[in-house]
Design a protein around this motif. Sequence first.
Motif, PDB file in Angstrom:
ATOM      1  N   ILE A  50     -16.298   9.457   4.562  1.00 39.37           N
ATOM      2  CA  ILE A  50     -15.303   8.943   4.919  1.00 39.37           C
ATOM      3  C   ILE A  50     -14.771   8.814   6.418  1.00 39.37           C
ATOM      4  O   ILE A  50     -14.459   9.321   7.202  1.00 39.37           O
ATOM      5  CB  ILE A  50     -13.817   8.938   4.164  1.00 39.37           C
ATOM      6  N   CYS A  51     -15.486   7.508   7.214  1.00 36.47           N
ATOM      7  CA  CYS A  51     -15.172   7.642   8.538  1.00 36.47           C
ATOM      8  C   CYS A  51     -14.269   6.239   8.904  1.00 36.47           C
ATOM      9  O   CYS A  51     -14.593   5.979   7.705  1.00 36.47           O
ATOM     10  CB  CYS A  51     -16.436   7.150   9.507  1.00 36.47           C
ATOM     11  N   PHE A  52     -13.655   6.462   9.229  1.00 38.16           N
ATOM     12  CA  PHE A  52     -11.610   5.969   9.721  1.00 38.16           C
ATOM     13  C   PHE A  52     -11.316   5.643  10.676  1.00 38.16           C
ATOM     14  O   PHE A  52     -11.095   6.546  11.805  1.00 38.16           O
ATOM     15  CB  PHE A  52     -10.832   6.547   8.708  1.00 38.16           C
ATOM     16  N   TYR A  53     -10.965   4.403  11.515  1.00 37.16           N
ATOM     17  CA  TYR A  53     -10.037   4.884  12.522  1.00 37.16           C
ATOM     18  C   TYR A  53      -8.788   3.676  12.533  1.00 37.16           C
ATOM     19  O   TYR A  53      -9.226   2.550  11.816  1.00 37.16           O
ATOM     20  CB  TYR A  53     -11.334   3.640  13.677  1.00 37.16           C
ATOM     21  N   ASN A  54      -7.473   3.880  12.978  1.00 37.58           N
ATOM     22  CA  ASN A  54      -6.660   3.631  12.944  1.00 37.58           C
ATOM     23  C   ASN A  54      -6.452   2.889  11.375  1.00 37.58           C
ATOM     24  O   ASN A  54      -5.936   2.404  11.441  1.00 37.58           O
ATOM     25  CB  ASN A  54      -6.492   2.523  13.840  1.00 37.58           C
ATOM     26  N   GLU A  55      -7.013   3.840  10.381  1.00 35.22           N
ATOM     27  CA  GLU A  55      -6.374   2.695   8.642  1.00 35.22           C
ATOM     28  C   GLU A  55      -5.427   3.743   8.339  1.00 35.22           C
ATOM     29  O   GLU A  55      -4.692   4.440   8.966  1.00 35.22           O
ATOM     30  CB  GLU A  55      -7.604   4.025   7.781  1.00 35.22           C
ATOM     31  N   ALA A  56      -4.959   2.546   7.760  1.00 36.19           N
ATOM     32  CA  ALA A  56      -3.246   2.910   7.399  1.00 36.19           C
ATOM     33  C   ALA A  56      -3.264   3.944   5.969  1.00 36.19           C
ATOM     34  O   ALA A  56      -3.850   4.266   5.838  1.00 36.19           O
ATOM     35  CB  ALA A  56      -2.861   2.019   6.365  1.00 36.19           C
ATOM     36  N   LEU A  57      -2.255   5.552   6.955  1.00 36.00           N
ATOM     37  CA  LEU A  57      -2.097   6.921   5.891  1.00 36.00           C
ATOM     38  C   LEU A  57      -1.896   6.124   4.523  1.00 36.00           C
ATOM     39  O   LEU A  57      -2.646   7.117   3.768  1.00 36.00           O
ATOM     40  CB  LEU A  57      -1.764   7.245   6.574  1.00 36.00           C
ATOM     41  N   SER A  58      -1.647   5.734   4.097  1.00 40.74           N
ATOM     42  CA  SER A  58      -1.914   5.477   2.389  1.00 40.74           C
ATOM     43  C   SER A  58      -2.809   4.874   1.825  1.00 40.74           C
ATOM     44  O   SER A  58      -3.153   5.341   1.128  1.00 40.74           O
ATOM     45  CB  SER A  58      -0.101   4.630   2.296  1.00 40.74           C
ATOM     46  N   ALA A  59      -3.529   4.215   2.617  1.00 39.26           N
ATOM     47  CA  ALA A  59      -4.628   3.403   1.809  1.00 39.26           C
ATOM     48  C   ALA A  59      -5.901   4.333   2.159  1.00 39.26           C
ATOM     49  O   ALA A  59      -7.265   5.012   1.051  1.00 39.26           O
ATOM     50  CB  ALA A  59      -5.049   2.097   2.806  1.00 39.26           C
ATOM     51  N   LEU A  60      -5.891   4.988   3.298  1.00 39.03           N
ATOM     52  CA  LEU A  60      -7.002   6.666   3.138  1.00 39.03           C
ATOM     53  C   LEU A  60      -6.204   7.512   2.511  1.00 39.03           C
ATOM     54  O   LEU A  60      -7.284   8.165   1.494  1.00 39.03           O
ATOM     55  CB  LEU A  60      -6.751   7.134   4.858  1.00 39.03           C
ATOM     56  N   LEU A  61      -4.999   7.793   2.419  1.00 38.41           N
ATOM     57  CA  LEU A  61      -5.028   9.319   1.284  1.00 38.41           C
ATOM     58  C   LEU A  61      -5.175   8.177  -0.525  1.00 38.41           C
ATOM     59  O   LEU A  61      -5.706   9.406  -1.179  1.00 38.41           O
ATOM     60  CB  LEU A  61      -3.851  10.080   1.916  1.00 38.41           C
ATOM     61  N   ARG A  62      -4.680   7.138  -0.237  1.00 37.33           N
ATOM     62  CA  ARG A  62      -5.906   6.875  -1.161  1.00 37.33           C
ATOM     63  C   ARG A  62      -7.291   6.789  -2.114  1.00 37.33           C
ATOM     64  O   ARG A  62      -7.142   6.816  -3.300  1.00 37.33           O
ATOM     65  CB  ARG A  62      -4.956   5.129  -2.390  1.00 37.33           C
ATOM     66  N   THR A  63      -7.760   6.380  -0.616  1.00 34.47           N
ATOM     67  CA  THR A  63      -9.122   6.726  -0.584  1.00 34.47           C
ATOM     68  C   THR A  63      -9.903   7.802  -1.730  1.00 34.47           C
ATOM     69  O   THR A  63     -10.475   8.452  -2.516  1.00 34.47           O
ATOM     70  CB  THR A  63     -10.099   6.248   0.213  1.00 34.47           C
ATOM     71  N   VAL A  64      -8.655   9.074  -0.450  1.00 31.29           N
ATOM     72  CA  VAL A  64      -8.930  10.667  -0.636  1.00 31.29           C
ATOM     73  C   VAL A  64      -9.065  10.674  -2.594  1.00 31.29           C
ATOM     74  O   VAL A  64      -9.606  11.471  -2.807  1.00 31.29           O
ATOM     75  CB  VAL A  64      -8.020  11.147   0.536  1.00 31.29           C
ATOM     76  N   HIS A  65      -7.103  10.533  -3.051  1.00 33.57           N
ATOM     77  CA  HIS A  65      -7.095  10.885  -4.041  1.00 33.57           C
ATOM     78  C   HIS A  65      -7.823  11.041  -5.293  1.00 33.57           C
ATOM     79  O   HIS A  65      -7.868  11.008  -5.898  1.00 33.57           O
ATOM     80  CB  HIS A  65      -5.508  10.946  -3.989  1.00 33.57           C
ATOM     81  N   SER A  66      -8.607   8.931  -5.088  1.00 30.57           N
ATOM     82  CA  SER A  66      -9.172   8.719  -6.030  1.00 30.57           C
ATOM     83  C   SER A  66     -10.029   9.448  -6.130  1.00 30.57           C
ATOM     84  O   SER A  66     -10.993   9.510  -7.184  1.00 30.57           O
ATOM     85  CB  SER A  66      -9.230   6.748  -5.485  1.00 30.57           C
TER      86      SER A  66
ATOM     87  N   SER B  41       0.654  -1.388  -0.167  1.00 30.47           N
ATOM     88  CA  SER B  41       0.398   0.010  -0.048  1.00 30.47           C
ATOM     89  C   SER B  41       0.779   1.222  -0.059  1.00 30.47           C
ATOM     90  O   SER B  41       0.662   1.959  -0.858  1.00 30.47           O
ATOM     91  CB  SER B  41      -0.941  -0.006   1.679  1.00 30.47           C
ATOM     92  N   ASN B  42       1.747   1.742   1.008  1.00 33.36           N
ATOM     93  CA  ASN B  42       2.488   2.595   1.174  1.00 33.36           C
ATOM     94  C   ASN B  42       3.754   2.735  -0.590  1.00 33.36           C
ATOM     95  O   ASN B  42       3.917   3.626  -0.790  1.00 33.36           O
ATOM     96  CB  ASN B  42       3.094   2.253   1.757  1.00 33.36           C
ATOM     97  N   ARG B  43       4.282   1.749  -0.439  1.00 29.57           N
ATOM     98  CA  ARG B  43       4.626   2.357  -2.327  1.00 29.57           C
ATOM     99  C   ARG B  43       3.768   1.659  -3.146  1.00 29.57           C
ATOM    100  O   ARG B  43       4.600   2.840  -4.684  1.00 29.57           O
ATOM    101  CB  ARG B  43       5.124   0.277  -2.685  1.00 29.57           C
ATOM    102  N   LEU B  44       2.580   1.803  -3.283  1.00 30.67           N
ATOM    103  CA  LEU B  44       1.527   2.700  -4.329  1.00 30.67           C
ATOM    104  C   LEU B  44       1.438   3.881  -4.429  1.00 30.67           C
ATOM    105  O   LEU B  44       1.159   4.217  -5.342  1.00 30.67           O
ATOM    106  CB  LEU B  44      -0.026   1.293  -5.078  1.00 30.67           C
ATOM    107  N   GLY B  45       2.031   3.993  -3.170  1.00 30.98           N
ATOM    108  CA  GLY B  45       1.785   5.880  -3.226  1.00 30.98           C
ATOM    109  C   GLY B  45       0.129   6.455  -3.327  1.00 30.98           C
ATOM    110  O   GLY B  45      -0.689   5.625  -3.229  1.00 30.98           O
ATOM    111  N   TYR B  46      -0.333   7.164  -3.196  1.00 26.60           N
ATOM    112  CA  TYR B  46      -1.674   7.875  -3.180  1.00 26.60           C
ATOM    113  C   TYR B  46      -2.213   8.298  -4.019  1.00 26.60           C
ATOM    114  O   TYR B  46      -3.364   8.423  -4.390  1.00 26.60           O
ATOM    115  CB  TYR B  46      -1.680   9.078  -2.888  1.00 26.60           C
ATOM    116  N   HIS B  47      -1.802   7.545  -5.626  1.00 28.08           N
ATOM    117  CA  HIS B  47      -2.722   7.854  -6.669  1.00 28.08           C
ATOM    118  C   HIS B  47      -2.389   6.121  -7.652  1.00 28.08           C
ATOM    119  O   HIS B  47      -0.846   6.318  -7.793  1.00 28.08           O
ATOM    120  CB  HIS B  47      -1.853   8.875  -7.966  1.00 28.08           C
ATOM    121  N   ARG B  48      -3.052   6.075  -8.154  1.00 26.26           N
ATOM    122  CA  ARG B  48      -2.664   5.086  -9.166  1.00 26.26           C
ATOM    123  C   ARG B  48      -4.264   4.413 -10.183  1.00 26.26           C
ATOM    124  O   ARG B  48      -5.235   4.811  -9.568  1.00 26.26           O
ATOM    125  CB  ARG B  48      -2.588   3.321  -8.929  1.00 26.26           C
ATOM    126  N   GLU B  49      -3.796   3.952 -11.216  1.00 24.62           N
ATOM    127  CA  GLU B  49      -4.711   3.443 -11.912  1.00 24.62           C
ATOM    128  C   GLU B  49      -5.609   1.943 -11.651  1.00 24.62           C
ATOM    129  O   GLU B  49      -3.709   1.827 -11.323  1.00 24.62           O
ATOM    130  CB  GLU B  49      -4.150   3.599 -13.213  1.00 24.62           C
TER     131      GLU B  49
END
Length: 593
Positions: free
Chosen positions: A142-158, A109-117
């Motif tokens: 988007i409600c979250f509890y202890n989410e992995a930051l990269s996964a959360l930000l990929r959600t937002v950026h998508s 998840s971290n390696r994928l970064g915040y944007h991907r196709e």
Amino acid sequence: TSVTWTLLLFVYFNFSEENQSFKNVPIKGLEPQRPFPKKFYPRFTRGPVHIPELQQKENKIGNPLGNHVQDPVKGEVEFSPEMGMIFNEEDQEVRDLGYQKHAFNMLISNRLGYHREVPDTRDAKCREKSYPPDLPSASVVICFYNEALSALLRTVHSVLDRTPAHLLHEIILVDDNSELADLKKDLGEYVKTQLPKTTKLVRNEKREGLIRGRMIGASHATGKVLVFLDSHCEVNEMWLQPLLTPIREDRRTVVCPVIDIISADTLTYSSSPVVRGGFNWGLHFKWDLVPLSELEGPEGATAPIKSPTMAGGLFAMDREYFNELGQYDSGMDIWGGENLEISFRIWMCGGRLLIIPCSRVGHIFRKRRPYGSPGGQDTMAHNSLRLAHVWMDEYKEQYFALRPELRMRNYGNITDRVELRKRLNCKSFKWYLDNIYPEMQISGPNAKAPQPVFINRAQKRPKIIQRGRLYHLQTNKCLVAQGHPSQKGGLVVVRECDYNDQNQVWIYNEDHELILNNLLCLDVSETRSSDPPRLMKCHGSGGSQQWTFGKNNRLYQVSVGQCMKVVDPLSHKGYVAVAICDGSLPQQWHFES
Ligand code: UD2
Ligand code: MN
């Protein structure tokens, strides 16, 4: 597209010691026609097929494919088996801690970064559709509890990347009192400095759970439509317009996208079949095939499908209608049950619930939930009791027949919800069963006439790519079971090769599984990656049972990101383990037919 990928590859190459190739690596001695068959998942056009009540894993929403609904046709999977390669102890720690805290591969998840196709998984006909220009605007919560930051930000950026600006009124992030340091600190900073002002961060003073958390998010929203997402999603092309269109036509329509599958082990995005929501008398959500009658119509594969229930995490609803309909039951805690509650309420109180095949959103389906409730309570039971008492009339007996211990259990005060049901003039649960979910089997106190028996479709078996021995070059030995090959949990070792012994024959299939003597799969522990590989029942969901053959004759384990080696090649014990891939002799294998 190519820019993103170039960037991604660039970043990756820079921290990898050797030049990794993401392409599928052909197997030694045999080049399959295509690198690896892509997996294809269909819209189900056959039916009605009824899947017998499957053993629902308690308190868990499975992915729409489950292990039981598999069928080949369309869609595309990008598979980069070595994305999770571990190069050093830090990688190992990120991976292992990630599995503990989030139950998915955070390293990838971290390696994928915040944007991907992501692959466009929609039916081809969806691409020809057009949508009204004057759609209502959406507040994405988007409600979250202890989410992995990269996964959360990929959600937002998508969402930011794939939603036309005029339709995106705002994004509201509700931090449900997370404890992780990066969420407390870095996220606030990131939202302030890197995201548009329309992305807001709301913090709960105490842990509320996802149900009250969403209500809090909704109370801050000002867009016309609410769209709820989990914090580990990636929205696909043109995801929002098809959701908003039916709401614009009828404000009492609640819509869900098709939930595509993001693998917890590889983060691979793959297409889901169009299935709809049901439930069982244990009040667990389940996926059902769509009856043929629902699929026939001029619009065919792109037509919305009525769904008796929703999975819960991903849906869109007119904001005022959400309020009128009673939001959620605020007496429900942390996790579970709210999805059935809102589904029953929608149908019974004059609304409808649809799945929109042309809208697709990926979600990371995990094998377990990585968090508990603050007091350790079983919130699913508490929440289910509340919904049973408010909505299910005499049919709550079906639940108690399965859970007799809950009959006397306290479920708090439900007066407000009972009043809500009266005020909204909602129909009976019997009406719901008869009209919205006639497939539901009813036995015992509320039995109906016996139902026709449906035949379950045979499970699809992955195609065999190669059959042969797993030969260790340095020791001249073959990988075999330490004990009997049918023994679950048994270890594997290298021993003298015996070319007549069936117990040394492995199958390698298109799912990248290694199956010994056609019985059990070579498997590694998800959370304790240092444990030696073992033989386990094939689970068909990849990850811990996914192996690839690559550069330097390596045998690579996809979910632990490491290579198989013989531990002490000179000893006759023949023990094997996984370790950081280094191309050394103890790590070299041949698959020999
Ligand atoms: C499914 C739903 C989920 C919810 C749940 C039943 C999908 C894809 N997911 O479970 O949305 O309806 O069924 O309740 O349909 N969270 C909090 N506070 C908490 C616990 C969770 O904010 O105390 C967040 C969590 O970070 C995540 C969301 O709520 O973003 C859903 O939780 P989950 O992903 O663990 O639930 P899931 O997908 O297993
Ligand atoms: Mn989720």
